[in-house]
Every structure is written in structure tokens, then in C-alpha cells.
Design a protein around this motif. Structure first.
Motif, short mmCIF file in Angstrom:
data_model
loop_
_atom_site.label_atom_id
_atom_site.label_comp_id
_atom_site.label_asym_id
_atom_site.label_seq_id
_atom_site.Cartn_x
_atom_site.Cartn_y
_atom_site.Cartn_z
N LEU B 294 0.85 -1.20 0.00
CA LEU B 294 0.00 0.00 0.00
C LEU B 294 0.89 1.26 0.00
CD1 LEU B 294 -2.88 -0.84 2.54
CD2 LEU B 294 -3.05 -0.57 0.07
N LEU B 295 1.95 1.21 0.83
CA LEU B 295 2.87 2.36 0.88
C LEU B 295 3.54 2.60 -0.48
CD1 LEU B 295 4.64 1.91 4.33
CD2 LEU B 295 3.24 3.84 3.63
N LEU B 296 3.99 1.48 -1.10
CA LEU B 296 4.64 1.62 -2.41
C LEU B 296 3.66 2.21 -3.42
CD1 LEU B 296 6.81 -1.57 -3.08
CD2 LEU B 296 7.48 0.60 -2.12
N TRP B 297 2.41 1.76 -3.33
CA TRP B 297 1.38 2.24 -4.27
C TRP B 297 1.24 3.76 -4.17
CZ3 TRP B 297 -1.03 -0.25 -8.12
CH2 TRP B 297 -2.13 0.35 -8.68
N PHE B 298 1.17 4.26 -2.96
CA PHE B 298 0.97 5.70 -2.81
C PHE B 298 2.27 6.47 -3.11
CE2 PHE B 298 -2.82 4.20 -0.68
CZ PHE B 298 -3.76 5.04 -1.25
N GLN B 299 3.42 5.83 -2.87
CA GLN B 299 4.68 6.48 -3.31
C GLN B 299 4.69 6.63 -4.82
OE1 GLN B 299 8.50 5.23 -1.80
NE2 GLN B 299 7.57 4.56 0.09
N ASP B 300 4.24 5.59 -5.52
CA ASP B 300 4.16 5.66 -6.98
C ASP B 300 3.21 6.78 -7.41
OD1 ASP B 300 5.98 3.75 -7.55
OD2 ASP B 300 4.56 2.13 -7.87
N LEU B 301 2.11 6.91 -6.68
CA LEU B 301 1.15 7.97 -7.01
C LEU B 301 1.82 9.34 -6.90
CD1 LEU B 301 -2.39 7.30 -5.50
CD2 LEU B 301 -1.69 7.31 -7.88
N LEU B 302 2.59 9.48 -5.82
CA LEU B 302 3.29 10.76 -5.63
C LEU B 302 4.30 11.00 -6.77
CD1 LEU B 302 3.96 10.92 -1.80
CD2 LEU B 302 2.51 12.43 -3.12
N HIS B 303 5.03 9.92 -7.13
CA HIS B 303 6.00 10.03 -8.24
C HIS B 303 5.28 10.45 -9.51
CE1 HIS B 303 9.02 7.11 -6.23
NE2 HIS B 303 9.20 8.36 -5.86
N LEU B 304 4.15 9.85 -9.78
CA LEU B 304 3.40 10.16 -11.00
C LEU B 304 2.89 11.60 -10.98
CD1 LEU B 304 1.24 7.02 -11.90
CD2 LEU B 304 3.06 8.08 -13.23
N ARG B 305 2.45 12.01 -9.81
CA ARG B 305 1.94 13.39 -9.69
C ARG B 305 3.06 14.40 -9.96
NH1 ARG B 305 -1.78 14.34 -4.36
NH2 ARG B 305 -3.65 13.26 -5.07
N SER B 306 4.25 14.11 -9.36
CA SER B 306 5.33 15.09 -9.50
C SER B 306 6.12 14.92 -10.79
CB SER B 306 6.26 15.02 -8.30
OG SER B 306 6.67 13.69 -8.13
N PHE B 326 -6.17 5.35 -11.15
CA PHE B 326 -6.33 5.64 -9.72
C PHE B 326 -5.94 7.11 -9.44
CE2 PHE B 326 -5.40 5.29 -5.18
CZ PHE B 326 -6.43 4.47 -4.76
N MET B 327 -4.90 7.57 -10.14
CA MET B 327 -4.46 8.95 -9.93
C MET B 327 -5.56 9.93 -10.35
SD MET B 327 -0.96 10.83 -11.07
CE MET B 327 -1.37 11.01 -12.78
N PHE B 329 -8.68 9.34 -10.33
CA PHE B 329 -9.78 9.19 -9.38
C PHE B 329 -9.48 9.91 -8.05
CE2 PHE B 329 -11.61 6.54 -5.98
CZ PHE B 329 -12.95 6.71 -6.26
N THR B 330 -8.16 9.98 -7.72
CA THR B 330 -7.80 10.54 -6.40
C THR B 330 -7.07 11.87 -6.54
OG1 THR B 330 -5.75 9.32 -6.46
CG2 THR B 330 -7.59 8.27 -5.32
N ALA B 331 -7.45 12.63 -7.54
CA ALA B 331 -6.72 13.87 -7.84
C ALA B 331 -6.65 14.81 -6.64
CB ALA B 331 -7.37 14.57 -9.03
N ASN B 332 -7.71 14.83 -5.83
CA ASN B 332 -7.73 15.78 -4.72
C ASN B 332 -7.41 15.13 -3.36
OD1 ASN B 332 -8.53 17.88 -6.42
ND2 ASN B 332 -10.64 17.12 -6.36
N ALA B 333 -7.09 13.83 -3.38
CA ALA B 333 -6.88 13.14 -2.10
C ALA B 333 -5.57 13.61 -1.44
CB ALA B 333 -6.82 11.63 -2.34
N ASP B 334 -5.58 13.62 -0.12
CA ASP B 334 -4.39 14.04 0.63
C ASP B 334 -3.50 12.81 0.83
OD1 ASP B 334 -2.51 14.94 2.35
OD2 ASP B 334 -3.89 15.70 3.87
N ILE B 335 -2.55 12.64 -0.08
CA ILE B 335 -1.70 11.42 -0.06
C ILE B 335 -0.87 11.37 1.22
CG2 ILE B 335 0.09 10.12 -1.30
CD1 ILE B 335 -2.34 10.28 -3.00
N ALA B 336 -0.39 12.52 1.65
CA ALA B 336 0.43 12.54 2.87
C ALA B 336 -0.35 11.99 4.05
CB ALA B 336 0.90 13.96 3.15
N ALA B 337 -1.62 12.35 4.14
CA ALA B 337 -2.44 11.86 5.26
C ALA B 337 -2.68 10.36 5.13
CB ALA B 337 -3.77 12.61 5.29
#
Lengths: 372, 374
Positions: B294-306, B326-327, B329-337
């Protein structure tokens, strides 16, 4: 590799080397015994990296070779066998088989080239000593070694070769013991090496009562040739303290006393000394000596008086009773001579009489006394 | 002194980390190897193997630093059988350790120093007895090598009294001794130890390097899965070797499924099935892995966003389409939280007070739902 050997001969050689195998080690190869079959001789080698034992035995060698096999396992199998002919073989992938009349035992071996090398003794200095002398040289010094790992040099015994002489020295900072041995058979060169107490205890245990032992000193190891067994001891890599500096060149008073009488008295009186300081006091008076101890915490006190030969000033000197007993135990002569300066100065002791070519000297630091 | 065109010095290309090799080789060739090195960097980047390579260099290389891998000395060092090279690793307490366990662990490390030493999940550390044994060994002359090398792997697990005992050796090392401390957690080391060592910093290995090492040490593994394993391990060799014994792709897919079901929380029965299956085993290893993915998934999301151009390697590169959907779908989600909530779940799973794992995952599912659906 293939050889045949009688069980008793194999077991005797195994017994000599198996005790070196460590219980645990970071180098797993040291759990093995290295068997090398060459030129009609089977060589057995074990090491714990501090002590290396090599033993030889005659065997009927069909194919020469080497193998490292689990030492204790082989020892335990052979121990349980009667004196029959044993046949040992090993293939190229180090699978070994021991056969006897009773059956066969398959043992997983290892590549012998991974086994620690036999210590190289280049530029070795060899000396030959009668076993009895070697035993005395070790025994009269080893007890004074330090157990403090922060001073590695002092955890061993210094072997100091001089002109036709050898001196062993040990000290822990509170006491010093040295035995000097002179013989024309010793080389005329200066050399010194520090051997660990563990290695020297091994030598003492394996020394025969009679005969001679050849000792070689190499750059990193010393070796003792004891019949068909050789014991290699790794030298301690430290500079030894300048012990001569603490030996007073002159003393003021001599005190001669019966060794066994004083030892027995100190043993009895020290039972009443404080267990932490182990302090006993010697009150010296003309031709008599009072030995006393007290434990203020428990109210115990003991006092004895013995005769001695003393003409000096009256004074009281304190010692750690354990050190004093150690010193007296290592005096073989019926009388011991103490050489004193002051109550707060090092005391020298040596036997009343000793062989012409030996000079045993011990030094003991007194305990500083207050209000005596 | 060094120009961009200067070739980096190297003593064993198979060890990778050219910068570190250059640093060590320079010291070796100038005859100024320090008494103590501290190799630090992320876990699973081959530091322990590098330390063994340094011991090979010191004891087996020629004047130019050339190593012959078939040389008897080099072989002995590599097999951890050289009498002048000690390899220390954290172990369970003596009372909780069988001699066979230690021997087997050491044998496995000798065969594959990239792997994690396995003591069946027991708490491991380096105690004072081990350091005392090292100090005992340090007082002797060399057995057969050129220089004694003591390698202390996972040096951050040194107990405080052991670290202080080691300090004494670091302060006054014998001339013929080189200490190599290896750690992934340099900040857990005593500053007094750190300051007495020459530090060498390591970075994580590239994907191809990981795949090469995995291939070399696990010849039976399916080569097609190795790049995925390398990425999903977070480029951590120790974890990648752990993964070889598990169907990690399936667990990763479960993690994605868990995420999908968390978004659609009204299908509670389905998410409970995943939670029950994940937490069924007593050792909770699968639960930990699911959280890791799950952590890797959200790290990837952050990589994709940046980095929308995907210039950085993604851990879940094989799931790029799903990630991109998924990105969106979660455009406004607070990934850090979200990452914080997953980290809390990781802490709770590892907490010695044995929290109920099913409750931890249910709580996480609710938190994820809240973050992802607003």
C-alpha cells in the motif's frame, strides 16, 4: 584419499588434537579436523585460531589426499569402536566414509583449502629445554598473569631469550613473577615473545615428565614439539612493559622464614580478613613475625606469631593474602627470603636456595596502610 | 584532483557502488587504509558484501589492487573462513540460540551475503560477549593474512555496553586491524563511534544490478519475475530475497484490491474476506507485506503526480494503467495523510502489545475511504 589404520592408533592421535576444537566459533571450519594423508603418515590438525595442534600417526595410505571433517563426530565414532582395522576414504566432493568390521559411517567433509593454514614458522628461533625446566619456567610465572583484556600484553607470559639464557616473566601490575634459566645449550641472541596463558596451560598439560621439548619462535607463532604432537601458539601482538623498572636494585632488610609455616599461618589468618580487601598484616620484629587480620564489618580477628630470621627495623606491612599465598605456593625451597625497603615499597622474594643455573624472583606490592 | 574524465578505481566490479570502490581503492593504493570504516546506506544495497570485498582486497589483492577470485585467500575470505577475518552479525540471546542455528545462519550468509540472516523471527542484537571475543582476538598476531579485518554487520544493533566496549578497540586499535562497521541506520550509532570511523555512503542499487545479483544467487527463480521483485522490494536486496519464497505479486494484487474495496466501503463483506485472509497467519507477515505494498502504491502515485513524464522508476511499473486511473480518481486526495495512516497501521501491527490485526485493517479501510471519497 584413502587410508587404513588401527583404531587404537587413530584414537590416540585424535585424542591429542580434539580438545582444541572450540565449542563455538565465528569460523565454522574450526569445528573440523584436517586429515592429511601423505608419505605413509597421517597428519591430524585442529585449531581454535589461538592454539593449533598437529599430530602424526603412521597409516597404510592407498591414496594420498586431504580433507576437513567434523572433528568431534569422528572422535566420538572412533572412541566407541574396539581395536579393529579402520578404512577411511573420501571422494573428490569431500564425502568421506569410515569402514570397520561393524559397518560403515558416511561423513560430510569440506574443502581442506578452506581450513586455516598450518602456521608458517619462517626464521624460527629454536631452543631445547628439559621438560622439567620448561614446566618450572611456566609454572613459576603464569600465576601472576593479568586477566585484564585492556592490557593484552600482561595477559600472557613473556619469554625473553638472552645470552645463553631464558627468562619467563608475568605480571598483573600488583605482583610480578620471573624465573631466569641459564644454559650453554641456549642460543646467544636476544629475542622475546609473549605467549597466552591458555596456550601455556595446554603445553603444561601435554608435557611428559621426562625428556626434552624443542620450542620454536616464529614471527607470529611459537611451536612446541612434544613427541609426535606439535602445539602452535599464536603470539600476543603487544610490547611488554619494562618490568625491570619496578624491581628495586637495592633493598634495606632481609627476612628469612620457613615457607610452609608462613603459608599455613597466612592461610589460617586470612580466613578472618575482609573478603573485599583480603588484607593481612605482617608485623616484623627481631626474629619473629606477627601475622594478623581483622574484618571490622563482622568483628572477626586473628593473630599468629611465628619465628623468622630478621634483624631489621620493626614495621608493619600489609599484603593481599591471596597474592601472598600464591607467592608462597610457588616457592619450592623450605625457606623463603623477603627483601624489604619500606612498608609502602615493593617487596622482593626468592627461595632460600635454588639450582645454580636458576634465579627465581617475585615481587609483591604491599597494601597502603593507614593508622597502623 | 579528479576530473570528470578520470576513470573510477575499482577492485571488484560485481560489487557495484563505483564511488565507494573508488574511495576505498584510493586509500588502499596510497597505503593509507584507515583503522575503521563505517559503511552506511539504505538496507539491502549490498554493504555487507562490499565489506567482505574490502577484506578480500586487504588480504588477497596484489599491489595494484587486482583480485583473483580463484585465489585461495580470496576464496577463504568470501566463504567467511579466513582466520584473520571475522564477520559478526546480530544473533538472538545465547539462551535462545542453538549452536546449529548460528552455524546454519553463518553458512547461508557466506553463500549469499545479500540475504537476511534468518533466526526464525527472534529478536537479534550484538551483545558484549561478542565484542569481548573480538577484543580477545585483536590481541594476537596475524594468523596467516596481511591484516585482520573485523566486519560488524548491522552495527546499529550493538547493545549500549557492547558499543562502549567496541569504542575502546576503536580508540586504540592494534596496527594490523581494520574494523568495518555496516549499518542502514547510521543515526542509531553512538556519535563517539561514528566520529572514529571513516564513513562511506551507499545508495540503493539500480534495478538491473538487483536483477543480476538475484539471478546469480537464486538460479532457480523465474527470470521473468525478477525485475518485478526488484521493484516491489523497494530496490532492497534483503527484501527481494525474502520475496523469493512468497507469491508477492498476489499479495500486491490483494493490496490493490483492498484499496478498491476500501473506496467502496459499502461492500463490507468483501473487504472483511481480504482482511481475514491477510491476518490469518500468526506471524502476520502477509499483513505487513500488504501494508508495505500500500505504501509503495501511494509512493508511486506521488511520483506520478510530480513526474508525469515517468522519469523516475515506479515500484508498480507493471500496473501503470491502474495507477494512472487511480491517480485520476484521487486527484484531490491528501496522499500525505493516507501515508501517515498506513504508517500508523504498520506501527500497530509491529507493536508488541498485540493489537487485534483485524481491527487495525478495518480502521485503516475506514480511514482510506474517508481520504479517498472525501
Amino acid at each position: 584419499m584413502k587410508f587404513s589404520i588401527r583404531r587404537d592408533e587413530f584414537y590416540e592421535a585424535l585424542q591429542k588434537v580434539v580438545s582444541v576444537i572450540p565449542q563455538r566459533s565465528t569460523i565454522s571450519m574450526t569445528q573440523n579436523i584436517l586429515l592429511s594423508a601423505h608419505g605413509g603418515q597421517l597428519e591430524l590438525m585442529t585449531t581454535d585460531l589461538e592454539i593449533t595442534m598437529v599430530s602424526h600417526v603412521t597409516a597404510e595410505i592407498a591414496t594420498e589426499g586431504d580433507i576437513a571433517i567434523p572433528g568431534r563426530l569422528v572422535h566420538d565414532i572412533v572412541r566407541e569402536l574396539p581395536n579393529v582395522m579402520l578404512s577411511f576414504s573420501a571422494d573428490a566432493s569431500y564425502r568421506a566414509e569410515l569402514r570397520s568390521d561393524f559397518g560403515q559411517y558416511k561423513i560430510g567433509g569440506e574443502n581442506p583449502s578452506d581450513f586455516p593454514r598450518k602456521p608458517a614458522l619462517d626464521s624460527v628461533r629454536e631452543i631445547t629445554l628439559p621438560n622439567e625446566v620448561l614446566k618450572r619456567l611456566i609454572d613459576k610465572s603464569i600465576f601472576a598473569c593479568s586477566h585484564d583484556e585492556l592490557r593484552p600484553a600482561l595477559t600472557g607470559v613473556l619469554f625473553e631469550l638472552g645470552e645463553n639464557s631464558l627468562r619467563t616473566v608475568a605480571t598483573d601490575g600488583h605482583r610480578l613473577a620471573t624465573l631466569f634459566y641459564r644454559s650453554d645449550s641456549l642460543p646467544r641472541e636476544d629475542f622475546s615473545a609473549i605467549l597466552s596463558t591458555r596456550a601455556l596451560n595446554f603445553v603444561m598439560r601435554n608435557l611428559e615428565a621426562d625428556g626434552v621439548t624443542v620450542i620454536g619462535f616464529g614471527p607470529s607463532h611459537a611451536v612446541a614439539h612434544m613427541g609426535p604432537t606439535r602445539l602452535f601458539a599464536r603470539l600476543i601482538d603487544e610490547r611488554y612493559v619494562n618490568y625491570n623498572k619496578v624491581i628495586p636494585p637495592e633493598t634495606n632488610f632481609d627476612l628469612t622464614v620457613d615457607t610452609s609455616t608462613l603459608l599455613a599461618s597466612v592461610k589460617r589468618v586470612s580466613l578472618f580478613s575482609n573478603p573485599i580487601t583480603a588484607q593481612v598484616l605482617l608485623r616484623l620484629m627481631p626474629n619473629r613475625m606477627e601475622i594478623q587480620a581483622e574484618d571490622i564489618d563482622y568483628g572477626g580477628e586473628a593473630r599468629e606469631e611465628i619465628e623468622c630470621n630478621y634483624e631489621g627495623d620493626e614495621f608493619v606491612i600489609g599484603f593481599n593474602s591471596r597474592y601472598l599465598q600464591d607467592l608462597l605456593r610457588h616457592i619450592d625451597a623450605p625457606q623463603v627470603i623477603f627483601h624489604l625497603i619500606r612498608p609502602d615499597f615493593a617487596v622482593l622474594a626468592n627461595p632460600g636456595d635454588q639450582p645454580e643455573n636458576e634465579d627465581q624472583l617475585m615481587l609483591l606490592m604491599p597494601i597502603r596502610l593507614e593508622n597502623v | 584532483m579528479s576530473s570528470a574524465a578520470e576513470t573510477l578505481l575499482s577492485f571488484d566490479p560485481s560489487l557495484h557502488h563505483p564511488g565507494a570502490q573508488h574511495q576505498v581503492m584510493q586509500a588502499f593504493l596510497s597505503g593509507r587504509l584507515p583503522h575503521a570504516y563505517l559503511l552506511h546506506g539504505p538496507e539491502g544495497c549490498g554493504k555487507a558484501r562490499f565489506a567482505i570485498g574490502m577484506a578480500e582486497l586487504v588480504n588477497g589483492a596484489d599491489d595494484q589492487g587486482r583480485l583473483d577470485p580463484n585465489d585461495a585467500v580470496v576464496r577463504k575470505v568470501r566463504h567467511l573462513q579466513h582466520p584473520d577475518v571475522q564477520f559478526i552479525l546480530p544473533t538472538p540471546a545465547q539462551s535462545n540460540l542453538k549452536e546449529d542455528e548460528l552455524r546454519d545462519a553463518r553458512r547461508e550468509i557466506a553463500a549469499n551475503p545479500y540475504k537476511r540472516a534468518d533466526f526464525g523471527g527472534k529478536n537479534t542484537f550484538i551483545g558484549i560477549d561478542t565484542i569481548r571475543e573480538l577484543k580477545h582476538e585483536a590481541r594476537f598476531k596475524l594468523y596467516e593474512g596481511r591484516r585482520k579485518v573485523f566486519i560488524i554487520s548491522e552495527a546499529d544493533t550493538l547493545r549500549i555496553e557492547a558499543a562502549n566496549a567496541l569504542l575502546k578497540l576503536l580508540e586504540e586499535p592494534p596496527d594490523n586491524l581494520m574494523l568495518i562497521l555496516v549499518t542502514a541506520n547510521i543515526h542509531r550509532m553512538l556519535p563517539t563511534i561514528r566520529s572514529r570511523c571513516q564513513t562511506v555512503r551507499f545508495s540503493r542499487l539500480e534495478e538491473q544490478a538487483l536483477v543480476d545479483i538475484l539471478k546469480a544467487h537464486a538460479p532457480k527463480a523465474d527470470p521473468a519475475t525478477l525485475p518485478s521483485l526488484a521493484r516491489l522490494s523497494g530496490f532492497n536486496l534483503k527484501r527481494a530475497f525474502d520475496f523469493l519464497n512468497r507469491d508477492v505479486i498476489k499479495i500486491r494484487d490483494n493490496a490493490i484490491d483492498f484499496l478498491r474495496k476500501a473506496v467502496l466501503l459499502h461492500r463490507g463483506q468483501e473487504i472483511m474476506q481480504i482482511i481475514e485472509a491477510t491476518t490469518a497467519r500468526r506471524d502476520l507477515e502477509e499483513a505487513r507485506l500488504l501494508l508495505w505494498f500500500l505504501l509503495l502504491w501511494f509512493q508511486d502515485l506521488l511520483h506520478l503526480r510530480s513526474n508525469p513524464d515517468k522519469s523516475q522508476p515506479l515500484y508498480n511499473a507493471d500496473q501503470l494503467t491502474t495507477l494512472e486511473r487511480f491517480m485520476g480518481f484521487t486527484a484531490n486526495a491528501d496522499i500525505a495523510a493516507i501515508v501517515w495512516d498506513i504508517e500508523k497501521a504498520v506501527q500497530a501491527i509491529n507493536d508488541p502489545r498485540n493489537y487485534n490485526p483485524q481491527l487495525i485493517f478495518t480502521d485503516l479501510a475506514i480511514a482510506l475511504h474517508r481520504h479517498l471519497r472525501g
